[in-house]
Design a protein around this motif. Structure first.
Motif, mmCIF file in Angstrom:
data_model
loop_
_atom_site.group_PDB
_atom_site.id
_atom_site.type_symbol
_atom_site.label_atom_id
_atom_site.label_comp_id
_atom_site.label_asym_id
_atom_site.label_seq_id
_atom_site.Cartn_x
_atom_site.Cartn_y
_atom_site.Cartn_z
ATOM 1 N N VAL A 169 0.850 -1.186 0.000
ATOM 2 C CA VAL A 169 0.000 0.000 0.000
ATOM 3 C C VAL A 169 0.884 1.234 0.000
ATOM 4 N N GLN A 170 0.375 2.301 -0.552
ATOM 5 C CA GLN A 170 1.122 3.546 -0.558
ATOM 6 C C GLN A 170 0.991 4.242 0.807
ATOM 7 N N ALA A 171 1.956 5.066 1.112
ATOM 8 C CA ALA A 171 1.907 5.837 2.353
ATOM 9 C C ALA A 171 0.605 6.637 2.410
ATOM 10 N N GLY A 172 0.003 6.625 3.581
ATOM 11 C CA GLY A 172 -1.291 7.274 3.760
ATOM 12 C C GLY A 172 -2.472 6.355 3.561
ATOM 13 N N GLY A 173 -2.212 5.170 3.036
ATOM 14 C CA GLY A 173 -3.280 4.221 2.774
ATOM 15 C C GLY A 173 -3.659 3.421 4.000
#
Length: 121
Positions: A11-15
């Protein structure tokens, strides 16, 4: 008691991700459930725990971003992880201890196999 964790991924950061851990056997409600994580080259780290009465505990790194919950009817404990950061990247393990908390890896009586969480920047 056998524990099976799932729900990890990339997952991307913030996800967000939601981890699940299903326990086999009976008397799930008697167990305090915990989540630990282990990053490469590091020791197991306590992330969160939930008691038999629903009392929740969080490591400082998880507080405000992660939420632990349990469904005794489904023999399942969850870890909802929001606002993920690259430093959250690790293998995540669920663990169980009957009638007592496990905030250290060695305190648990049963451990799951782990699920990988990777957070990209």
């Amino acid at each position: 008691v056998q524990l099976q964790a799932s729900g990890g991924g990339l997952v991307q950061a913030g996800g967000s991700l939601r981890l699940s851990c299903v326990a086999s056997g009976s008397a799930f409600g008697d167990y305090e459930m915990s989540w630990f994580r282990q990053a490469p080259g590091k020791a197991h780290e306590f992330v969160s725990g939930i008691g038999t009465t629903g009392l929740r505990r969080y490591a400082g790194s998880a507080k405000g971003r992660f939420t632990i919950s349990r469904d005794n009817a489904k023999n399942t404990v969850y870890l909802q992880m929001n606002s993920l950061k690259p430093e959250d990247t690790a293998f995540y393990y669920c663990a169980a201890r009957r009638f007592a908390r496990a905030t250290m890896w060695s305190q648990a009586e049963y451990w799951g196999q782990g699920t990988q969480v990777t957070v990209s920047s």
